[in-house]
Design an enzyme around this catalytic site. Structure first.
Site, PDB file in Angstrom:
ATOM      1  N   SER A   1      15.864  12.924  28.161  1.00  0.00           N
ATOM      2  CA  SER A   1      16.157  13.225  29.562  1.00  0.00           C
ATOM      3  C   SER A   1      17.284  14.249  29.581  1.00  0.00           C
ATOM      4  CB  SER A   1      16.525  11.947  30.329  1.00  0.00           C
ATOM      5  OG  SER A   1      16.782  12.237  31.692  1.00  0.00           O
TER       6      SER A   1
ATOM      7  N   TYR B   1      14.924  20.105  38.662  1.00  0.00           N
ATOM      8  CA  TYR B   1      15.179  19.614  37.308  1.00  0.00           C
ATOM      9  C   TYR B   1      15.708  18.183  37.344  1.00  0.00           C
ATOM     10  CZ  TYR B   1      16.909  19.607  32.477  1.00  0.00           C
ATOM     11  OH  TYR B   1      17.137  19.314  31.161  1.00  0.00           O
TER      12      TYR B   1
ATOM     13  N   LYS C   1      14.058  14.682  35.712  1.00  0.00           N
ATOM     14  CA  LYS C   1      14.764  13.896  34.710  1.00  0.00           C
ATOM     15  C   LYS C   1      15.129  12.504  35.214  1.00  0.00           C
ATOM     16  CE  LYS C   1      14.763  16.906  31.346  1.00  0.00           C
ATOM     17  NZ  LYS C   1      14.085  16.654  30.062  1.00  0.00           N
TER      18      LYS C   1
END
Length: 272
Positions: A139, A153, A157
């Site tokens: 991650s 993003y 994650k």
């Protein structure tokens, strides 16, 4: 002989992890999109301590389930069942939300989140049948705290963390260790490309922290795999976020807001 499959294994953290396992005599399967970069990675690994026959490369896009599944199955046909899967393939496209096209959101979700799911699905049934196996998902620190200019993003994650938590509960009874790690900014080719698109407000916050070498991140990842740790953190700030997120996050948000306001010449209004 241990068979380690690494998506995104041609560079950065993935390649650094591969280098560690190469030194331990493991069989390595590296999967990435660029055949040229994969070949360079293969040459680098075999020039160290592993014979050419113990490093296999496959070209595939993790965002395409059929491609990644076929690539992993070819690797298993050659080197045997996957003992350790590391999902390191990922993309990052910074940008303010209103300036970031929907396609950028889709690419990051499909690669970072769905790409991980596709790779795990390709090995999971076999691990379950054998009652053993290890899965490490890469991650990011951005999977613990929302960061200015990284809405897509961070979303991709954060999603990985929820997936890992749920899968861990299912996999444990079948002898499968599921792990997830949250690296900070790391010196990789992708990081250098990312900097060119990082908004100044994000740079004001993130630029104060020195990036980690990929080799240092890889060592902690491999140690986490060996010890069967579910979560692997890097540095005190990320550890506190992971362990005490609700308590620490307001303080970090306050500090971020002030730094962002200073960088843009505005006045911080605080936050909750």
């Amino acid at each position: 002989m241990t068979h380690v499959i690494i998506t995104g294994g041609s560079s950065g953290i993935g390649l650094a992890i591969a280098s560690i396992y190469a030194g331990r005599g493991a069989r390595l399967s590296l999967i990435a999109r660029s055949s040229e970069i994969l070949k360079r990675a293969q040459d680098e690994l075999t020039s160290k301590s592993t014979s050419a026959g113990d490093v296999r490369i496959e070209t595939a896009d993790v965002a395409k389930e059929d491609e990644i599944a076929a690539a992993i199955h070819r690797c298993e046909a050659e080197f045997g069942p996957c003992d350790i899967l590391v999902t390191s393939a990922g993309v990052v496209e910074p940008g303010r939300f209103e300036e970031l096209p929907s396609a950028a959101f889709q690419r990051q979700m499909e690669t970072n989140f769905s790409g991980t799911v596709h790779a795990v699905r390709a090995v999971y049934a076999g691990m379950k049948q054998r009652q053993r196996g290890k899965i490490m998902m890469i991650s990011s620190g951005a999977g613990l705290l929302g960061i200015y200019g990284y809405s897509a993003y961070c979303a991709s994650k954060f999603a990985l963390h929820g997936f890992a938590q749920a899968l861990r509960s299912e996999a444990r009874a079948h002898g499968i260790d599921v792990s997830i790690c949250f690296p900070p900014d790391t010196q990789t080719p992708q990081f250098q490309r990312e900097l060119a698109f990082r908004p100044p407000e994000a740079a004001a916050v993130m630029g104060t922290v020195r990036p980690w070498p990929a080799e240092a991140v890889a060592r902690k990842v491999v140690a986490g795999i060996e010890r069967g740790r579910f979560e692997v953190y890097f540095g005190l700030t990320l550890l506190l976020l992971g362990r005490f997120g609700p308590a620490v996050r307001p303080l970090l948000n306050w500090w971020f807001d002030r730094a962002i306001a200073r960088s843009s010449g505005g006045v911080s209004k605080g936050g909750r």
